[in-house]
Design a protein around this motif. Sequence first.
Motif, PDB file in Angstrom:
ATOM      1  N   SER A 371      -6.661  27.812   4.080  1.00  0.00           N
ATOM      2  CA  SER A 371      -7.988  28.617   4.612  1.00  0.00           C
ATOM      3  C   SER A 371      -9.163  27.226   5.379  1.00  0.00           C
ATOM      4  N   ASP A 372      -8.809  26.020   5.092  1.00  0.00           N
ATOM      5  CA  ASP A 372      -9.634  25.006   5.501  1.00  0.00           C
ATOM      6  C   ASP A 372      -9.003  24.643   6.882  1.00  0.00           C
ATOM      7  N   PRO A 373      -9.855  25.012   8.087  1.00  0.00           N
ATOM      8  CA  PRO A 373      -9.439  24.817   9.525  1.00  0.00           C
ATOM      9  C   PRO A 373      -9.282  23.508   9.811  1.00  0.00           C
ATOM     10  N   ALA A 374     -10.135  22.497   9.236  1.00  0.00           N
ATOM     11  CA  ALA A 374     -10.326  21.117   9.589  1.00  0.00           C
ATOM     12  C   ALA A 374      -9.060  20.365   8.866  1.00  0.00           C
ATOM     13  N   LEU A 375      -8.621  20.791   7.561  1.00  0.00           N
ATOM     14  CA  LEU A 375      -7.341  20.235   7.020  1.00  0.00           C
ATOM     15  C   LEU A 375      -6.350  20.697   7.735  1.00  0.00           C
ATOM     16  N   ALA A 376      -6.173  21.919   8.278  1.00  0.00           N
ATOM     17  CA  ALA A 376      -4.870  22.271   9.125  1.00  0.00           C
ATOM     18  C   ALA A 376      -4.971  21.784  10.547  1.00  0.00           C
ATOM     19  N   GLN A 377      -6.064  21.368  10.984  1.00  0.00           N
ATOM     20  CA  GLN A 377      -5.906  20.751  12.100  1.00  0.00           C
ATOM     21  C   GLN A 377      -5.578  19.164  12.057  1.00  0.00           C
ATOM     22  N   SER A 378      -6.136  18.688  10.891  1.00  0.00           N
ATOM     23  CA  SER A 378      -5.759  17.319  10.773  1.00  0.00           C
ATOM     24  C   SER A 378      -4.458  17.092  10.484  1.00  0.00           C
ATOM     25  N   ILE A 379      -3.585  18.050   9.615  1.00  0.00           N
ATOM     26  CA  ILE A 379      -2.175  17.935   9.490  1.00  0.00           C
ATOM     27  C   ILE A 379      -1.574  18.361  10.895  1.00  0.00           C
ATOM     28  N   SER A 380      -2.032  19.353  11.567  1.00  0.00           N
ATOM     29  CA  SER A 380      -1.175  19.405  12.920  1.00  0.00           C
ATOM     30  C   SER A 380      -1.277  18.207  13.721  1.00  0.00           C
ATOM     31  N   LYS A 381      -2.349  17.630  13.748  1.00  0.00           N
ATOM     32  CA  LYS A 381      -2.516  16.440  14.656  1.00  0.00           C
ATOM     33  C   LYS A 381      -1.678  15.152  14.339  1.00  0.00           C
ATOM     34  N   TYR A 382      -1.332  15.195  12.818  1.00  0.00           N
ATOM     35  CA  TYR A 382      -0.564  14.174  12.548  1.00  0.00           C
ATOM     36  C   TYR A 382       0.980  14.648  12.718  1.00  0.00           C
ATOM     37  N   ASN A 383       1.120  15.556  12.535  1.00  0.00           N
ATOM     38  CA  ASN A 383       2.670  16.287  12.839  1.00  0.00           C
ATOM     39  C   ASN A 383       2.796  16.009  14.355  1.00  0.00           C
ATOM     40  N   GLU A 384       1.997  15.990  15.337  1.00  0.00           N
ATOM     41  CA  GLU A 384       2.382  15.861  16.586  1.00  0.00           C
ATOM     42  C   GLU A 384       2.484  14.090  16.956  1.00  0.00           C
ATOM     43  N   ILE A 385       1.890  13.344  16.338  1.00  0.00           N
ATOM     44  CA  ILE A 385       2.002  12.070  16.293  1.00  0.00           C
ATOM     45  C   ILE A 385       3.318  11.720  15.711  1.00  0.00           C
ATOM     46  N   VAL A 386       3.742  12.123  14.776  1.00  0.00           N
ATOM     47  CA  VAL A 386       5.106  12.090  13.981  1.00  0.00           C
ATOM     48  C   VAL A 386       6.197  12.300  14.882  1.00  0.00           C
ATOM     49  N   ILE A 387       6.203  13.612  15.644  1.00  0.00           N
ATOM     50  CA  ILE A 387       6.952  13.920  16.543  1.00  0.00           C
ATOM     51  C   ILE A 387       7.399  13.194  17.697  1.00  0.00           C
ATOM     52  N   GLU A 388       6.236  12.821  18.181  1.00  0.00           N
ATOM     53  CA  GLU A 388       6.085  11.720  19.487  1.00  0.00           C
ATOM     54  C   GLU A 388       6.906  10.423  18.878  1.00  0.00           C
ATOM     55  N   ARG A 389       6.690   9.901  17.577  1.00  0.00           N
ATOM     56  CA  ARG A 389       7.282   8.673  17.360  1.00  0.00           C
ATOM     57  C   ARG A 389       8.825   8.783  17.136  1.00  0.00           C
ATOM     58  N   ASN A 390       9.208   9.956  16.668  1.00  0.00           N
ATOM     59  CA  ASN A 390      10.718  10.218  16.607  1.00  0.00           C
ATOM     60  C   ASN A 390      11.259  10.296  18.021  1.00  0.00           C
ATOM     61  N   ARG A 391      10.548  10.755  18.843  1.00  0.00           N
ATOM     62  CA  ARG A 391      11.455  10.806  20.177  1.00  0.00           C
ATOM     63  C   ARG A 391      11.356   9.380  20.806  1.00  0.00           C
ATOM     64  N   LEU A 392      10.200   8.680  20.671  1.00  0.00           N
ATOM     65  CA  LEU A 392      10.406   7.284  21.135  1.00  0.00           C
ATOM     66  C   LEU A 392      11.331   6.515  20.667  1.00  0.00           C
ATOM     67  N   LEU A 393      11.645   6.856  19.178  1.00  0.00           N
ATOM     68  CA  LEU A 393      12.685   5.737  18.519  1.00  0.00           C
ATOM     69  C   LEU A 393      14.060   6.159  18.922  1.00  0.00           C
ATOM     70  N   ARG A 394      14.301   7.135  19.700  1.00  0.00           N
ATOM     71  CA  ARG A 394      15.401   7.553  20.268  1.00  0.00           C
ATOM     72  C   ARG A 394      16.102   6.421  21.372  1.00  0.00           C
ATOM     73  N   SER A 395      14.955   6.135  22.065  1.00  0.00           N
ATOM     74  CA  SER A 395      15.221   5.325  23.251  1.00  0.00           C
ATOM     75  C   SER A 395      14.752   3.783  23.249  1.00  0.00           C
ATOM     76  N   ALA A 396      13.996   3.359  21.890  1.00  0.00           N
ATOM     77  CA  ALA A 396      13.394   2.106  21.645  1.00  0.00           C
ATOM     78  C   ALA A 396      13.721   1.964  20.318  1.00  0.00           C
ATOM     79  N   SER A 397      13.613   0.667  19.821  1.00  0.00           N
ATOM     80  CA  SER A 397      13.518   0.169  18.305  1.00  0.00           C
ATOM     81  C   SER A 397      12.093   0.184  17.865  1.00  0.00           C
ATOM     82  N   GLU A 398      12.221   0.050  16.489  1.00  0.00           N
ATOM     83  CA  GLU A 398      10.855   0.066  15.596  1.00  0.00           C
ATOM     84  C   GLU A 398      10.092  -1.031  15.895  1.00  0.00           C
TER      85      GLU A 398
END
Length: 824
Positions: A371-398
């Motif tokens: 029910s906390d919108p700020a907490l839900a938005q923070s988790i959603s933003k973190y998930n977007e960054i993690v997804i982008e990182r996983n996509r970059l790891l497919r074509s580049a090294s860590e």
Amino acid sequence: MMENNNFQDSQNPYSNNSVEESSGLDIRVLWSIFLGYKYWFMASVALCLLVAGIYLRYSTPKYEISTKVLIKDKENRRYMSNPMSTTFSEMGLMNNSNGFDNELEIISTKTLNKRAVKHLKSYVKYISDGRVKDREVYSKDCPYLIDMDESIIDTLSTVVMVRFVEGDKGLEALVQAGDFETTKLIKAFPSYISTPYGRVSINRNELLTEFTLEKPINAYICPIDPIAQGYANAISVEATSKTTTVAQLTMKDNLPERSADYLKQLVEEYNEDANIDNNIEATRTKDFVEERLGEITKELNMTEAEIAQFKQSSGIVDYKTDASINASQNIQYEQKVVEASTQLSLINDLIDFANRRENYLQTIPSNVGLSDPALAQSISKYNEIVIERNRLLRSASETSPAVEAITSEAESYFSAVRSSLQSAQRQYTKIRNDLQAQQNKYTARISSSPTNERAIVDMGRQQEVKAELYIMLLQKREENLITLNSSAYKAKVIEEPIVAGPVSPKRKIILLAALLLGLALPYIYIYLREFFSYRIEDKEDLAKACTVPFFGSVPKVKALEGGSRTIVLEENKNSLMMEVYRSLRSNLPFVLKPNENVILFTSTSSSEGKTVTAANLATSIAFVGKKVLLVGLDIRKPRLAGLFNLEDTEKGISNFLTREADDYKYLDTLIKKTTISDKLDILPAGAIPPNPAELLERENLASAINYLKSKYDYVILDTAPVGLVSDTFSIAKNADLTLYVVRAKFTLKSDIDLINALNADKRLPNMNILLNGVETQGSGYGYKHYGHYGYGKGYGYGYGYGYGNGYGYGYGYGEKGGKKLEEV
């Protein structure tokens, strides 16, 4: 009379001014060469155009295929929705080269192209035999198709070839793979042939209705990695502008239909890859909800079992004794306690999920009912960054800069999410405790209620909390299933693949290049021929190396070809050679001083034409009424007597040299008259003496020449070649002018060093070069020589022939009419 030096500077084309003027590209020379070798040029152009036509006929045309794709970039849309960002973008200060550029790179990666190649089976090529050149066929147009198991294709390292041939017994398939080779008669489909590299399957093309094989076809199963890399290199992926997320995919191929299908399939593979990345969060949320549903089900079953057992042991069926006010307040706070406990339970579960080691830098379930919108938005933003990182790891090294940057950002957001969860845990704990205290206040008011009733209420409250949590998790599970099954494509084809037509070979450019090459080849050949020639070709060769003044040139004529020697001049008849020797005759006053009339003719070697040139020049002078004596002083190899058809060849100057030096009466008896002109006399060489060098050193020669030049207007001495014997040097001290004869295309260029040395050492008096045997071509008004062989301009003449009015005759042609001169 003018000095020789003045003649060299003002009239001689070998002067510095003439060389400077001719040092650049002379269009007239190029045009002259073209006219002189026009049949060469026509043949060269025809041959080059023929070769270009054959190349265009049998070369494989390549077509350009392009399509436009809209990339849906959510991150970029949020960025561009900022009014300030939009303003900067319109000013050209910002562009969309953030996530959009990464998407373009992903499309052109080998991994994505490999999936498209595998799906379309583009690793198999079909080549049809041709009469001149084999032709590649698209798989859709091939009646028979081959393939191997997908697991084998991934590891195949050798090309497997299958040749289809229609034989008398039916379709035959010849299989070659490395050193392995076998032939099989195909009677049914599908058919299989085992090889050391795997089993090859043969099928009919279901897209075709006829399976007639007109010509043999070779089918090749190639290793997939080089094919995928080739397609990745062939595709050009570019943004259409800086302010949109539209990409243009372009590739060149000899089969446009295959390329169009490939571009479509590549977009589909890209969408599939993007959907996999987008569903990672929903998949992890689904797993989390399933896990919690299992636990809640167990707890709810246990609570319901406890209530049933308590009611059974206490004999309670129902109760309606609670006071309405206390009961309603108690229920109200009880609901709030339930809600706070539900949120606290979710937060505790998320904290426990985030603290697990395997979930570090992985997506955190967000759509679970917080029910906390700020907490839900923070988790959603973190998930977007993690997804982008996983996509970059497919074509580049860590360790790449881009991955390290986004990893650092993900770690920062992960710490912030954990801190938010802990803060929310403390907050909801306090809220629950406060609500529990309020509930306890109303609970105390109904403390008089039976103990069993309170126990039932407590167990019912626990059951209600578990049931509400269970229902909410079921709802979230259904939402996640809808998300997994309704993911929108990230890329959309907004313009179907378009074939732009053949882009290579470029027909007009190749034909133009062939035409230019055909025109250039003869020029190159002529230039190289002259560059590597070791003989004097023309006056330009003399100008480059010779320091001796140029006197004039004599063209090559038919009467003197083949080594024959004759007088080519006839009195009172106009001809080309009359004009040539008239020009030479007119040059004599400019190179002889007053009272000088002894002219010496010599050359480097024999057969350069000095004797014939001396005889014809003497004849030309005699035609104008001047008394001329031609003396044959080449006493080792006399030619004058034979040239003028003299009968007595045993008496001549050599006989006088053996007598007294002042026996002039005897000398007069040796002089012969000619039938050509009564002004031309000949003093032949006479008998060949055993000691010619010694005779020429005697004072008799000087005495004879002094006597003869007083009787004649001109005394012309025909001497031996200086490159063979030294006789001419003994004679030269009695001459006033030396005309050194050089024959075009005969005299060696190395002989120029000898000529320059003789001139520098003053071994021969007043040396001048006379170029003999120059190539000419007849024209309607005289003749034209291809090259810088003259420096006068021709004029019309009343009798219908042209001649040079300067001291030379190159580029000489009449401006008025006149018939073509008779060839000599």
